[in-house]
Design an enzyme around this catalytic site. Sequence first.
Site, PDB file in Angstrom:
ATOM      1  N   TYR A 378       7.041  39.699 -17.548  1.00 59.74           N
ATOM      2  CA  TYR A 378       7.976  38.816 -18.236  1.00 59.74           C
ATOM      3  C   TYR A 378       8.168  37.508 -17.491  1.00 59.74           C
ATOM      4  O   TYR A 378       8.030  36.424 -18.073  1.00 59.74           O
ATOM      5  CB  TYR A 378       9.326  39.501 -18.433  1.00 59.74           C
ATOM      6  CG  TYR A 378      10.309  38.592 -19.170  1.00 59.74           C
ATOM      7  CD1 TYR A 378      10.130  38.300 -20.523  1.00 59.74           C
ATOM      8  CD2 TYR A 378      11.376  38.007 -18.506  1.00 59.74           C
ATOM      9  CE1 TYR A 378      11.002  37.455 -21.197  1.00 59.74           C
ATOM     10  CE2 TYR A 378      12.253  37.165 -19.167  1.00 59.74           C
ATOM     11  CZ  TYR A 378      12.066  36.894 -20.511  1.00 59.74           C
ATOM     12  OH  TYR A 378      12.921  36.045 -21.169  1.00 59.74           O
ATOM     13  N   LYS A 382       7.263  33.684 -18.503  1.00 57.08           N
ATOM     14  CA  LYS A 382       8.189  32.548 -18.561  1.00 57.08           C
ATOM     15  C   LYS A 382       7.624  31.350 -17.795  1.00 57.08           C
ATOM     16  O   LYS A 382       7.706  30.207 -18.265  1.00 57.08           O
ATOM     17  CB  LYS A 382       9.533  32.951 -17.967  1.00 57.08           C
ATOM     18  CG  LYS A 382      10.322  33.957 -18.771  1.00 57.08           C
ATOM     19  CD  LYS A 382      11.253  33.298 -19.760  1.00 57.08           C
ATOM     20  CE  LYS A 382      12.435  32.658 -19.077  1.00 57.08           C
ATOM     21  NZ  LYS A 382      13.404  32.118 -20.050  1.00 57.08           N
ATOM     22  N   ASP A 450       9.228  45.370 -25.627  1.00 58.31           N
ATOM     23  CA  ASP A 450       9.113  43.920 -25.437  1.00 58.31           C
ATOM     24  C   ASP A 450       7.705  43.364 -25.227  1.00 58.31           C
ATOM     25  O   ASP A 450       7.561  42.256 -24.727  1.00 58.31           O
ATOM     26  CB  ASP A 450       9.947  43.464 -24.226  1.00 58.31           C
ATOM     27  CG  ASP A 450      11.423  43.805 -24.342  1.00 58.31           C
ATOM     28  OD1 ASP A 450      11.847  44.210 -25.436  1.00 58.31           O
ATOM     29  OD2 ASP A 450      12.147  43.653 -23.338  1.00 58.31           O
ATOM     30  N   HIS A 454       6.808  39.443 -23.912  1.00 56.18           N
ATOM     31  CA  HIS A 454       6.085  39.123 -22.684  1.00 56.18           C
ATOM     32  C   HIS A 454       4.750  38.440 -22.984  1.00 56.18           C
ATOM     33  O   HIS A 454       4.448  37.362 -22.456  1.00 56.18           O
ATOM     34  CB  HIS A 454       5.817  40.393 -21.875  1.00 56.18           C
ATOM     35  CG  HIS A 454       7.048  41.107 -21.421  1.00 56.18           C
ATOM     36  ND1 HIS A 454       7.039  41.999 -20.375  1.00 56.18           N
ATOM     37  CD2 HIS A 454       8.334  41.093 -21.862  1.00 56.18           C
ATOM     38  CE1 HIS A 454       8.257  42.493 -20.191  1.00 56.18           C
ATOM     39  NE2 HIS A 454       9.057  41.967 -21.099  1.00 56.18           N
ATOM     40  N   ASN A 525      16.395  47.613 -32.231  1.00 58.56           N
ATOM     41  CA  ASN A 525      17.102  46.349 -32.025  1.00 58.56           C
ATOM     42  C   ASN A 525      16.126  45.259 -31.649  1.00 58.56           C
ATOM     43  O   ASN A 525      15.005  45.531 -31.214  1.00 58.56           O
ATOM     44  CB  ASN A 525      18.151  46.507 -30.920  1.00 58.56           C
ATOM     45  CG  ASN A 525      17.519  46.629 -29.542  1.00 58.56           C
ATOM     46  OD1 ASN A 525      17.269  45.645 -28.856  1.00 58.56           O
ATOM     47  ND2 ASN A 525      17.221  47.867 -29.133  1.00 58.56           N
ATOM     48  N   GLU A 527      16.780  41.482 -29.562  1.00 59.20           N
ATOM     49  CA  GLU A 527      17.691  40.487 -29.015  1.00 59.20           C
ATOM     50  C   GLU A 527      17.086  39.096 -29.215  1.00 59.20           C
ATOM     51  O   GLU A 527      17.492  38.351 -30.093  1.00 59.20           O
ATOM     52  CB  GLU A 527      17.908  40.790 -27.529  1.00 59.20           C
ATOM     53  CG  GLU A 527      18.890  39.899 -26.806  1.00 59.20           C
ATOM     54  CD  GLU A 527      18.965  40.308 -25.346  1.00 59.20           C
ATOM     55  OE1 GLU A 527      20.056  40.643 -24.887  1.00 59.20           O
ATOM     56  OE2 GLU A 527      17.906  40.293 -24.673  1.00 59.20           O
ATOM     57  N   GLU A 531      11.810  34.625 -28.825  1.00 52.90           N
ATOM     58  CA  GLU A 531      10.626  35.007 -28.064  1.00 52.90           C
ATOM     59  C   GLU A 531       9.631  35.740 -28.957  1.00 52.90           C
ATOM     60  O   GLU A 531       8.433  35.759 -28.666  1.00 52.90           O
ATOM     61  CB  GLU A 531      11.023  35.848 -26.852  1.00 52.90           C
ATOM     62  CG  GLU A 531      11.681  35.002 -25.773  1.00 52.90           C
ATOM     63  CD  GLU A 531      12.031  35.779 -24.525  1.00 52.90           C
ATOM     64  OE1 GLU A 531      11.608  35.364 -23.421  1.00 52.90           O
ATOM     65  OE2 GLU A 531      12.752  36.792 -24.638  1.00 52.90           O
TER      66      GLU A 531
END
Length: 924
Positions: A378, A382, A450, A454, A525, A527, A531
């Site tokens: 991750y 970024k 995720d 990522h 879920n 968030e 992304e």
Amino acid sequence: MPTRRSRPAAAMVLAAALAAVGLGPAATPAFAASVPVGAGSYSDTRPPGTTGPTTDTGTPVTPKVTRAAADKPVPTNDWWSSLAFQRYGDNPYSTPMYGHPLTYQAVSGGLEVGYPTSPTVVGEGRQYEYAHKRDLTLGLSGLDSPDTKADDWSDWTVTPYWSDGSRTLRTTIGHGLPFVYAQGSGGNAQITTAATPTVFSDQGNVLGITVGGHHYALFAPTGSDWDVSGTTISAGLGGKDYFSLAVLPSTDALATYRAYAFSFVTGSQVEWDSSAGTVGATYKLTTEAKEGTERGTLQALYRHQWLHTTDDLTPYTYVSPRGTMKVREGTSFTTSQKAAPVLPALPKTDAVDTSRLRTHLSEVADAPDPFSGATDTYWTGKALGKLAQLVPLADQIGETATRDKLVGLLQGRLQEWFTAGGASEFSYDKDWKTLTGHPASYGSDSELNDHHFHYGYYVYAAAIVAQYDPSWAEDSAWGGMVKELIRDTANPSRSDSAFPFLRGFDVYAGHSWASGHQGFAAGNNQESSSESTNLSAALVLWGSATGDARLRDLGSYLLATEGEAIAQYWFDADEEVFPGSFGHDTVGMVWGSGGAYSTWWTANPEEIHGINVLPVTAGGSLHLGGHKEAIRRNIAEMERENGGPAVEWRDILWEFESLADPAAAKAKWDAGHAGYTPEEGESKAHTYQWLTTLDALGAPDPSVTGDLPTSAVFAKGGDRTYVAHNHGSTERTVTFSDGHELTVPPRSTATGNGSGSGGQDPEPSTGNTFRLRSGGALTTGTGGASASDTVASSEGRNHDGTPNKPLVYEAKGVNATLKAGASTAFRLRADAGTAVGLGQQARVSYDLTGDGTFDRIETYAYFATDPVPGWEEYTHARGLKSATGTLGDLRGGTVRLEVWNAIGDGTALLGTGGDTSRVVIPYE
């Protein structure tokens, strides 16, 4: 230095052969430790000391599926994933699953079914939910299964399976399905209600009941009869193996629903297309007639779907956490949306101070560690994203050395991850059919969380590299590994045996899910929706840069679809989704059961509001500008909850505000840019260029679309600016939905007012503009076909500052008045082909009276072209090398441009004709 694990030669040959025909790792020999893909590789075993999917107590798990489904890639990160991913050792069935309008939970006796219609607000007012509450359980008499497994699935339906040795039950459930379709053996059909039901219709094999205030219809085979005994309702199947139930919008709908009771849904599939600035999709169910010949059905559309369909809808509706669902009679429906705007970067404008931007770029590019210590998937992502955003900005202002340094940083770090055996690598899990990066983070290994968050950064960074170094992105180089990450996160193929179809993206819900196991009472879920769209935009850019229309159009579909879902379900753009009792204008997280004003790690309002904005990019963020009032409400709430303007994530929230009110956002930057630390994925260079550019051009106007996926429109004071990037090798005319056109040179960004031809980024804006014509002319005319002249070789000698065999272009008899404060500008199109080490240089000279003596001579720093065929841009932003003399008014004067190769041993091309190469003189 880590030792690379061995790579058996036989495995390399076989894997390479399979990769060449697109089969990937499915047939890789079990003994291979490293699987080559182009110049890169991944491992088929996890690194020592790492973990794969586990229960919450760390016990390894494999997919909980039937033998019939054992070889199918499991689509983790779905609304029903807990059927296949047992997160809790004491629950071998499932956690609540939110199909909408119905909710479900597998238990030992069958399938719990509910229809929550009244929201509750919990968590001190921070979360609204339509939580699963059992109205009834569908099963077979005596069924007591030790577990529930996934037996089959399609794009938005799934078939759970129960067996206790004597009885077997399969049900098919799905998004938008008011029916539950059941097939069983070994016992009678049995419905157990949560409370004593009220019977409103008894027609033998068709029974209408009300339980918990909700109306259901139960359907047994013709000739059967439902028997009601307290809370137990049963029917013999008369030698058949099927029955069904439906939740009714009202009791008077029974006759309509009865007509489709035995038309069993057997599968679901979406097909999409993207063309002419429009994204279309068809959602289709396949059915089987268990009785009679009826093959139709009823399905409920979410708000983001019915807003964009012209298909006929019935008057029937349902309640859901996503607002009203509307019922369609038929097996399919279509949607049509405007494509979301996507660009590699915002275009250059004269409003951006080149010197200031150069300084901010250096702060990042020349930092001791541009990756800020990132080691896991991750945070490495970024950092890659931050650097990738700066590459086009450096290129815009002629900072080729900084541009190339940034590209080199991206390539180096990507190649580290794309090579098995080092400190960072990707490994393939043959059981879960997934590619996991190590070091992992945030449960991307043990929970399969995720991956789209990522890996989206990696694909985005690779797309920017591909824009400037196409050879790096070839499958035989590093592009093959990029595609492996795409296959893991957004695989467009349903026949791929190595990865599931669109792992995290729920095509019917309209957005992605983040949890790999879905093991929560509130369902799955997501968030950071932004992304998720970062990956979608990355697909558009990667597909455009590499010529892969399939991936490009997939990205357009995902981005348009999720963009609307974000507007409706995260930001409540139309104020028609959130319950009236929920006192917030946005949610940080969407759950299957509702939404929450929160994040996983903090209650800080800035991060709750900002997590669905970052990363801010010209690829994945411009679509948000389609709902400006929602942005204003969002920012206003953040400041109320925060007790004032943003502090910690001020850059992210300034950029968000600029999509609605650029001037206000720019004013906040002007007042507060000196004393803040950028968010980890941001930089002052990107924030400054973003805010300044939108202040100059205006906010995005997604109501107008271009027929090129990489295009956007901006509006300020009633004036529109049209922008497009052409990744191709030939000139392209982009037509916008309002009828305006923009001509975009190859491998360039162009801006314009839609009159037909556009200025290549940057658009000169001062003085008179002269275009180059083959034969040596400078002309203010805009006509003429594109052409080129050959710049002679420097023959290995250094001619920096001294013309050598120059191409000469002149305009004579020029009358003009010097403009105070202005300076010469130019934009020249150059292509050195595959020649290495060439540098073109320009000199602009002014003979003020036409007497043959040049009163002002300006020589500019040379431009080092790359060895990749395709046009590049040489501009005045390279800076003056030297200047002599003084400018004055032109009276019958001459303007001369000279271009030559200052270094290198090879020829280059200089673009002429049309509006591709130009000189702007500082005169009025």
